[in-house]
Structures are given as C-alpha cells and as structure tokens.
Design an enzyme around this catalytic site. Structure first.
Site, short mmCIF file in Angstrom:
data_model
loop_
_atom_site.label_atom_id
_atom_site.label_comp_id
_atom_site.label_asym_id
_atom_site.label_seq_id
_atom_site.Cartn_x
_atom_site.Cartn_y
_atom_site.Cartn_z
N ARG A 50 -10.45 -16.92 9.62
CA ARG A 50 -11.85 -16.80 10.05
C ARG A 50 -12.73 -17.75 9.24
NH1 ARG A 50 -13.19 -10.53 9.77
NH2 ARG A 50 -12.45 -10.96 7.67
N ASP A 93 -11.37 -15.07 15.23
CA ASP A 93 -11.87 -13.82 14.65
C ASP A 93 -11.19 -12.69 15.42
OD1 ASP A 93 -13.27 -11.80 13.53
OD2 ASP A 93 -15.22 -12.34 14.40
N VAL A 94 -10.08 -12.22 14.86
CA VAL A 94 -9.29 -11.20 15.57
C VAL A 94 -10.15 -9.95 15.73
CG1 VAL A 94 -7.22 -9.77 15.47
CG2 VAL A 94 -7.17 -12.11 14.56
N LYS A 148 5.60 -8.11 4.53
CA LYS A 148 5.37 -6.78 3.99
C LYS A 148 3.94 -6.68 3.46
CE LYS A 148 6.90 -5.68 -0.14
NZ LYS A 148 6.18 -6.07 -1.39
N HIS A 178 11.54 -10.99 1.17
CA HIS A 178 11.87 -12.31 0.62
C HIS A 178 13.05 -12.26 -0.35
CE1 HIS A 178 9.42 -11.17 -2.88
NE2 HIS A 178 10.02 -12.14 -3.54
N LYS A 182 16.72 -15.10 -1.30
CA LYS A 182 17.10 -15.65 -2.61
C LYS A 182 18.57 -16.06 -2.56
CE LYS A 182 13.76 -12.91 -5.25
NZ LYS A 182 12.90 -13.77 -6.01
N GLU A 216 9.55 -7.23 -14.08
CA GLU A 216 8.62 -8.37 -14.10
C GLU A 216 7.77 -8.30 -15.36
OE1 GLU A 216 6.93 -9.28 -9.96
OE2 GLU A 216 7.01 -7.11 -10.06
N HIS A 240 12.76 -4.31 -1.43
CA HIS A 240 13.67 -5.19 -2.17
C HIS A 240 14.85 -4.44 -2.81
CE1 HIS A 240 10.44 -7.85 -1.45
NE2 HIS A 240 9.72 -7.60 -2.52
N LYS A 340 6.39 -3.43 -13.65
CA LYS A 340 5.54 -4.57 -14.01
C LYS A 340 5.24 -4.50 -15.50
CE LYS A 340 3.66 -5.55 -9.55
NZ LYS A 340 4.53 -6.65 -9.19
C1 BG6 Z 1 6.58 -8.76 -3.86
C2 BG6 Z 1 5.75 -7.67 -4.47
O1 BG6 Z 1 7.15 -8.33 -2.66
O2 BG6 Z 1 7.61 -9.14 -4.76
C3 BG6 Z 1 5.17 -8.13 -5.80
O3 BG6 Z 1 4.71 -7.31 -3.58
C4 BG6 Z 1 6.27 -8.63 -6.70
O4 BG6 Z 1 4.46 -7.06 -6.42
C5 BG6 Z 1 7.13 -9.65 -6.01
O5 BG6 Z 1 5.64 -9.23 -7.85
C6 BG6 Z 1 8.33 -10.02 -6.85
O6 BG6 Z 1 9.00 -11.09 -6.24
P1 BG6 Z 1 9.86 -12.11 -7.12
O7 BG6 Z 1 10.46 -13.03 -6.11
O8 BG6 Z 1 8.92 -12.76 -8.06
O9 BG6 Z 1 10.88 -11.25 -7.81
#
Ligand code: BG6
Length: 492
Positions: A50, A93-94, A148, A178, A182, A216, A240, A340
C-alpha cells in the site's frame, strides 16, 4: 534428489513486497537465484504493497536490501543491474480502493506462470485470494505461497486454509516452513535413507532418547507486538521443531516424492501422544527471559522490550517431552527445546543411543557422552558421531567419548544456499516436497492446542531465566527425570 527442470518464465507477485521478510530474505535470495542462473530471463518480480512506491523507489530499496542482507559478501554490479530490471511495484489496497487490482492485472504478462507470494499476516490472506480471483488473475497454473504464522490455533488455521483453498487447489498451495529449506535439514533425509547402517539402529531398541534444540541468542526485538500474541510454542514448536521431529521419526517413504514424504510426516504427527492437561506441568516447561548478558552485551528482559504490555505471560522458551506412539518409537522420549536470548545460538538434533547390553569394560563403559549422533543444523553445519575409544596408554583401560566429525564447510567447498533460495527455487519449479500440506499443519495444531489451553488453565507464569543462560531450571529437571542431561552440558 531429483534434478530441477529448466526455470520457467514466471511473474512472481509478492504481497507485502516492501515488508521486512521481503527485504531481509526474499529479495536477497532472488538476487542470488538470478546470479546463479536459476531464474528465466523473462521472470519478473512484482512487489505489491500500500506504500505507493514507484518502480525506481522499489528498485533502490531492493538494491540496499540485497547489499545489506545477501548471504554472499560481494554483490556483482552486472547481476544487480539485471536483477533491478526484473522488479516493479504495484499499489494495491486489499479490502479498500479496488483500482489497484486493475493495475496489478496490467503488470502481469499473459501466458507466464504466476506465483502469488503472501508475505502478509494470515488474516488478510483470504481477502487477497478473493481479490485475485475477482480480478480474474488466477490462471490454472497459478500457485500461492503462504508464510507463517499459519493461524494461531487449529480453528484459525482451518479458517485461513478454507479461504485460500476456495481459490487455490491444495496442489497449488505452498506453505513455507523455512527450516525445511535448510541444507542440513534436507540432508537429514539423505543421512537416514541413503546410508544403510543407520536404519537397523533407528528405533526404540537402540535409541534411548532424542533431543531437538533450536536456541537463539537474539531476543524478540522489534517484533514484540506480534510475538506477545504468539510465544515460542506457536512461533517455533508448532512448525519448525515438529517438522524436525517428523523428519527424524518418519518411516522411509517409497520415493522422494512430495506426497510420499508428506504422507510419512503426517503419520508421525498423528502418532504424537497427546499430553493430557493433568500431565502438562510435568511434561512441559515455559520460560521467559529477564535482562542479562548475551555474548558480552547487556540486553533487556522480555518485559522491557518495546512494543508490548509491561506484564505478560508469553513464553520465550519451551522445553517439552513428546512421545511418538508407534511400533518404532514406543517409550522413546523426544525432548524438544527452543528459546530466545540463550547462551549460544544453535539448532541440532541429538540421537542418544542406548548403552551396550553388556559391558566387558566395567566401570568405564558408562562414560557420559557415549554413543550419540549429533546432527548440527546451524551454525557449523555438520554431523558428529561420538564413539567410545580407548585412551592411549599403558595401565588401566580408560575409555573416552571421541567424535567422528563431518563438517560441511570443510568437506564441501561450495556455499550452502540459504533456506529461502532453495524454497523459492522449488516454488518457481512447481515442486512442493519441502512445503507443508494442509493436513500436516492442522495435525500439528491438533497436538499443540491442548498444551496451550492447559497452560492457560494452570494460570502459572513462565519460569524466568536470565538472558545469556541455558534457559530455566525446569528444563534441566524435565530431562533429568530420566537421568539425562541436555547435550551442551556434557560439552562444557
Ligand atoms: C522464525 C521465527 O520462523 O524462525 C523467529 O518466527 C525465529 O522467531 C526464526 O527467530 C529462526 O529462524 P533461523 O533460520 O534463524 O533459525
């Protein structure tokens, strides 16, 4: 794995095309695909937002994103020039002024493949799909990519899936996790199903337990607003970590075919033993980080991060004990852990083998750390197989666990592609093996929802842990009940 067919000319339309995900991941990955010859010369990327940007604005923004976030150090000017020419911006503009849809229609080229990438919050996915359909932009070969979070519980995931499914068939719907992109995660399948020696050991007879960790060092930073309504269970475990569990526990599929692989993953999710409300306090641990020091830097606690309420029960850490109730895995705990602001960033799967049934080296054979296979997903991708070995020397026989190491960086001279490079390439090629099917996502929610509900019922706050630590003490107690420890403690 199967060869990728030649890239087809495609119009890749990215909704949320000027947002964070686009800038940090999608555009830098597309640049690298272009550089490596994986995009057809005619492929175009149309960023939709937008923001009212001109094509020139978008191209400048994308060029800085490529320079700032690319996985390679050197950006090649010729490639960047070519890449910039592929980019354009359309304002839509959905749910608002409908004129944007006509502009989008005008930007698309008849006869090309169309991929609609929804890098937007899930609640507007349905409206976008209806807008595309009403504007007549969905061709039989169009695909849709969903990011996601895919809902925040089973009911909301079903609602989004229904709305998107009303426009795109399941076979044309690509749900991103994702982690599946990897390299090391894909290698898990190769390790398990291309090497004959592991399979006879891959069951409850020889495996004591499995640990899956995604730790992380980063905090929630600028995402506190989103994160506060999500938490580590929805953000990391539901997707994940459960996907990693599936790949670790699944039966061999008949082929590396999208449905053969996904059918086997689904069976694992359906075999997860539900954790009853009365057992949730015993089998799960929630944590929330307080201020502390991470790798020498003083950092804020979760409640002090900007953008969220000053009081919150949202968990930034989860550890839990899962069980896959089937013939292969009965009685083998799968310990999952994610957090985290932990001491060290690392994602890994640890397979801990049982002790030998009878030892001829009394007193020495039980040395800790013996018999484990560690699949290190990041950083320092590799595989370590720990074996008990005789320490050289005369005198009493002494055994020591020694790792056999395979380091990807040392073994392969080539750069491992980023997860998004792989996944975008697969979307463009029409291969959905590494994407989640609707039934998988929903099965994962079916297992996770009652745990979250039980937490709410318990009404207890998450245990705190200082930033830069290995998580709350409860996580050590959880795994300690079976006499085990988390993998990093043994290395210390
Ligand atoms: C995401 C989460 O899907 O994956 C994040 O929403 C997280 O909170 C991230 O930091 C971690 O991905 P990666 O590839 O850095 O391990």
């Amino acid at each position: 794995m199967p060869q990728q067919p030649a890239p087809r000319p495609t119009d890749l339309v990215v909704f949320g095309g000027t947002g964070d995900l686009s800038m940090r991941k999608l555009l830098p990955s597309l640049y690298l695909l272009d550089r490596d010859g994986h995009l057809s010369g005619e492929t175009r990327v149309i960023a939709v937002s937008r923001d009212g940007l001109t094509d020139a604005d978008l191209r400048d923004k994308a060029a800085s994103a490529v320079r700032g976030h690319s996985a390679v150090q050197v950006v090649e000017p010729d490639v960047l020039r070519r890449f910039r020419r592929r980019l354009s911006h359309v304002t839509v503009d959905v749910g608002g002024d409908p004129s944007g849809w006509a502009d989008l229609a005008a930007a698309l080229t008849p006869g090309r493949d169309r991929v609609f990438y929804l890098a937007v919050p899930p609640m507007i996915s349905g409206a976008i799909c209806r807008g595309l359909q009403d504007a007549g932009l969905v061709t039989p070969e169009s695909r849709v990519v969903m990011e996601k979070p895919l809902g925040r519980d089973l009911a909301s995931a079903q609602a989004v899936n229904d709305e998107v499914g009303a426009v795109f068939e399941e076979s044309r719907t690509y749900r991103i996790d994702h982690y599946l992109g990897k390299e090391t995660v894909q290698n898990l399948l190769v390790l398990r199903f291309a090497n004959v020696f592991l399979e006879p050991l891959w069951n409850s007879r020889w495996i004591d337990h499995v640990q899956i960790t995604a730790a992380e060092t980063v905090g929630v930073g600028g995402r506190r607003g989103y994160y506060d309504s999500s938490g580590a269970m929805r953000d990391m475990v539901q997707n994940h970590l459960l996907q990693l569990l599936c790949l670790t526990a699944m039966e061999p599929p008949a082929s590396y075919d999208r449905d053969a692989v996904r059918d086997e993953k689904l069976k694992v999710l359906q075999s997860l033993r539900p954790i009853p409300a009365a057992k949730v306090a015993e089998h799960t641990v929630r944590g929330q980080y307080t201020s502390g020091t991470v790798q020498g830097e003083d950092v804020l606690g979760y409640l002090d991060e900007a953008g969220g309420p000053p009081v919150s029960d949202t968990e930034t850490f989860v550890a839990l004990r899962a069980e896959v109730a089937n013939w292969r895995w009965a009685g083998v705990p799968f310990y999952l852990r994610t957090g985290k602001r932990m001491e060290r960033a690392r994602s890994e799967i640890v397979i801990r083998f049982r002790d030998v049934p009878h030892t001829i080296f009394p007193g020495a054979a039980a040395a800790s750390g013996a018999g484990s296979l560690v699949i290190r997903l990041q950083p320092d991708e590799g595989i370590h197989l720990t074996m008990l070995t005789k320490t050289p020397g005369a005198g009493a026989l002494r055994l020591r666990p020694v790792p056999l190491e395979l380091s990807f960086a040392d073994t392969f001279a080539t750069r491992s592609p980023e997860a998004y490079e792989r996944l975008l390439m697969d979307v463009l090629a029409g291969d959905s093996t590494l994407f989640m099917r609707r039934d998988e996502v929903e099965a994962a929610w079916r297992w996770v929802d009652p745990i979250i509900e039980a937490w709410q019922g318990l009404g207890t706050a998450p245990e705190t842990y200082p930033a830069g630590s290995s998580g709350p003490a409860g996580a050590q107690r959880l795994i300690g009940r079976t006499g085990n420890t988390w993998h990093e403690e043994e290395q210390a």
